[in-house]
Design a protein around this motif. Structure first.
Motif, PDB file in Angstrom:
ATOM      1  N   MET A   1     -11.406  64.240  32.903  1.00 17.42           N
ATOM      2  CA  MET A   1     -12.701  63.808  33.394  1.00 17.42           C
ATOM      3  C   MET A   1     -12.553  62.400  33.978  1.00 17.42           C
ATOM      4  O   MET A   1     -11.840  61.568  33.449  1.00 17.42           O
ATOM      5  CB  MET A   1     -13.719  63.811  32.248  1.00 17.42           C
ATOM      6  CG  MET A   1     -15.060  63.260  32.664  1.00 17.42           C
ATOM      7  SD  MET A   1     -16.330  63.323  31.395  1.00 17.42           S
ATOM      8  CE  MET A   1     -16.538  65.065  31.236  1.00 17.42           C
ATOM      9  N   GLN A   2     -13.260  62.171  35.046  1.00 20.93           N
ATOM     10  CA  GLN A   2     -13.269  60.858  35.683  1.00 20.93           C
ATOM     11  C   GLN A   2     -14.165  59.902  34.891  1.00 20.93           C
ATOM     12  O   GLN A   2     -15.155  60.329  34.291  1.00 20.93           O
ATOM     13  CB  GLN A   2     -13.794  60.964  37.115  1.00 20.93           C
ATOM     14  CG  GLN A   2     -12.956  61.835  38.009  1.00 20.93           C
ATOM     15  CD  GLN A   2     -11.620  61.233  38.352  1.00 20.93           C
ATOM     16  OE1 GLN A   2     -11.446  60.021  38.325  1.00 20.93           O
ATOM     17  NE2 GLN A   2     -10.652  62.068  38.658  1.00 20.93           N
ATOM     18  N   LEU A   3     -13.841  58.634  34.904  1.00 17.25           N
ATOM     19  CA  LEU A   3     -14.616  57.633  34.179  1.00 17.25           C
ATOM     20  C   LEU A   3     -16.069  57.614  34.649  1.00 17.25           C
ATOM     21  O   LEU A   3     -16.996  57.551  33.839  1.00 17.25           O
ATOM     22  CB  LEU A   3     -13.985  56.251  34.334  1.00 17.25           C
ATOM     23  CG  LEU A   3     -14.704  55.101  33.643  1.00 17.25           C
ATOM     24  CD1 LEU A   3     -14.835  55.355  32.140  1.00 17.25           C
ATOM     25  CD2 LEU A   3     -13.976  53.797  33.912  1.00 17.25           C
ATOM     26  N   GLY A   4     -16.292  57.688  35.955  1.00 24.40           N
ATOM     27  CA  GLY A   4     -17.653  57.676  36.487  1.00 24.40           C
ATOM     28  C   GLY A   4     -18.488  58.840  35.969  1.00 24.40           C
ATOM     29  O   GLY A   4     -19.673  58.676  35.661  1.00 24.40           O
ATOM     30  N   ASP A   5     -17.856  60.007  35.852  1.00 17.74           N
ATOM     31  CA  ASP A   5     -18.566  61.178  35.315  1.00 17.74           C
ATOM     32  C   ASP A   5     -18.950  60.948  33.856  1.00 17.74           C
ATOM     33  O   ASP A   5     -20.062  61.274  33.443  1.00 17.74           O
ATOM     34  CB  ASP A   5     -17.702  62.433  35.428  1.00 17.74           C
ATOM     35  CG  ASP A   5     -17.438  62.836  36.866  1.00 17.74           C
ATOM     36  OD1 ASP A   5     -18.292  62.552  37.730  1.00 17.74           O
ATOM     37  OD2 ASP A   5     -16.371  63.425  37.118  1.00 17.74           O
ATOM     38  N   ILE A   9     -22.727  60.803  32.247  1.00 21.96           N
ATOM     39  CA  ILE A   9     -23.126  61.674  31.135  1.00 21.96           C
ATOM     40  C   ILE A   9     -23.701  60.852  29.992  1.00 21.96           C
ATOM     41  O   ILE A   9     -24.723  61.210  29.401  1.00 21.96           O
ATOM     42  CB  ILE A   9     -21.927  62.528  30.668  1.00 21.96           C
ATOM     43  CG1 ILE A   9     -21.603  63.586  31.723  1.00 21.96           C
ATOM     44  CG2 ILE A   9     -22.198  63.173  29.302  1.00 21.96           C
ATOM     45  CD1 ILE A   9     -20.285  64.301  31.513  1.00 21.96           C
ATOM     46  N   ARG A  10     -23.075  59.729  29.683  1.00 19.96           N
ATOM     47  CA  ARG A  10     -23.575  58.882  28.594  1.00 19.96           C
ATOM     48  C   ARG A  10     -24.917  58.246  28.951  1.00 19.96           C
ATOM     49  O   ARG A  10     -25.804  58.145  28.105  1.00 19.96           O
ATOM     50  CB  ARG A  10     -22.558  57.806  28.222  1.00 19.96           C
ATOM     51  CG  ARG A  10     -21.353  58.342  27.512  1.00 19.96           C
ATOM     52  CD  ARG A  10     -21.711  59.003  26.198  1.00 19.96           C
ATOM     53  NE  ARG A  10     -21.943  57.989  25.179  1.00 19.96           N
ATOM     54  CZ  ARG A  10     -22.484  58.218  23.998  1.00 19.96           C
ATOM     55  NH1 ARG A  10     -22.869  59.419  23.667  1.00 19.96           N
ATOM     56  NH2 ARG A  10     -22.651  57.243  23.133  1.00 19.96           N
ATOM     57  N   PHE A  69     -19.792  53.377  24.489  1.00 21.49           N
ATOM     58  CA  PHE A  69     -18.432  53.897  24.652  1.00 21.49           C
ATOM     59  C   PHE A  69     -17.901  54.605  23.414  1.00 21.49           C
ATOM     60  O   PHE A  69     -16.817  55.175  23.452  1.00 21.49           O
ATOM     61  CB  PHE A  69     -17.483  52.776  25.070  1.00 21.49           C
ATOM     62  CG  PHE A  69     -17.651  52.371  26.510  1.00 21.49           C
ATOM     63  CD1 PHE A  69     -17.274  53.207  27.537  1.00 21.49           C
ATOM     64  CD2 PHE A  69     -18.203  51.141  26.827  1.00 21.49           C
ATOM     65  CE1 PHE A  69     -17.434  52.841  28.862  1.00 21.49           C
ATOM     66  CE2 PHE A  69     -18.366  50.752  28.156  1.00 21.49           C
ATOM     67  CZ  PHE A  69     -17.979  51.610  29.174  1.00 21.49           C
ATOM     68  N   ASN A  70     -18.648  54.602  22.324  1.00 21.87           N
ATOM     69  CA  ASN A  70     -18.221  55.247  21.087  1.00 21.87           C
ATOM     70  C   ASN A  70     -18.557  56.738  21.134  1.00 21.87           C
ATOM     71  O   ASN A  70     -19.473  57.214  20.473  1.00 21.87           O
ATOM     72  CB  ASN A  70     -18.882  54.579  19.873  1.00 21.87           C
ATOM     73  CG  ASN A  70     -18.328  55.110  18.575  1.00 21.87           C
ATOM     74  OD1 ASN A  70     -17.223  55.624  18.530  1.00 21.87           O
ATOM     75  ND2 ASN A  70     -19.104  54.980  17.515  1.00 21.87           N
ATOM     76  N   ASP A  71     -17.795  57.458  21.939  1.00 20.49           N
ATOM     77  CA  ASP A  71     -18.015  58.888  22.108  1.00 20.49           C
ATOM     78  C   ASP A  71     -16.690  59.532  22.507  1.00 20.49           C
ATOM     79  O   ASP A  71     -15.928  58.946  23.287  1.00 20.49           O
ATOM     80  CB  ASP A  71     -19.072  59.127  23.192  1.00 20.49           C
ATOM     81  CG  ASP A  71     -19.495  60.568  23.265  1.00 20.49           C
ATOM     82  OD1 ASP A  71     -18.833  61.339  23.995  1.00 20.49           O
ATOM     83  OD2 ASP A  71     -20.473  60.925  22.586  1.00 20.49           O
ATOM     84  N   PRO A  72     -16.404  60.717  21.994  1.00 23.99           N
ATOM     85  CA  PRO A  72     -15.140  61.381  22.329  1.00 23.99           C
ATOM     86  C   PRO A  72     -14.962  61.665  23.813  1.00 23.99           C
ATOM     87  O   PRO A  72     -13.834  61.892  24.260  1.00 23.99           O
ATOM     88  CB  PRO A  72     -15.218  62.702  21.546  1.00 23.99           C
ATOM     89  CG  PRO A  72     -16.246  62.500  20.497  1.00 23.99           C
ATOM     90  CD  PRO A  72     -17.186  61.446  21.003  1.00 23.99           C
TER      91      PRO A  72
END
Length: 88
Positions: A1-5, A9-10, A69-72
């Motif tokens: 997955m791309q960082l932007g995606d 999502i977050r 950022f605390n997400d798998p």
């Protein structure tokens, strides 16, 4: 997955958690310009926010960078820096 995606999502997750039904509410709560929010959450793939911009978005969503950022989802990020367009 791309960082932007993953970031999109977050942000969507926290928008729903906060009960925001429009990006206008995020703009009012965060102070981040509407054009920046639209560019970040739009269909343009390789647009990444600068850290201060993301910090303001987090503040508007009543969270912080650590929780954001605390997400798998961020464990398997691909580096898209070579393809990336302008930073916001």
């Amino acid at each position: 997955m791309q960082l932007g995606d993953a970031i999109r999502i977050r942000i969507d997750y926290f928008l729903n958690k906060k009960g925001f039904s429009s990006l206008w509410e995020l703009y009012k709560a965060s102070g981040v310009p509407k054009s920046t929010i639209n560019a970040l959450l739009g269909t343009e793939k390789n647009v990444l926010p600068r850290l201060p911009t993301l910090l303001h978005i987090c503040e508007g969503l009543d969270t912080n960078l650590k929780d954001f950022f605390n997400d798998p989802i961020f464990l398997d990020i691909e580096d898209s820096s070579e393809d990336r367009k302008d930073l916001l």
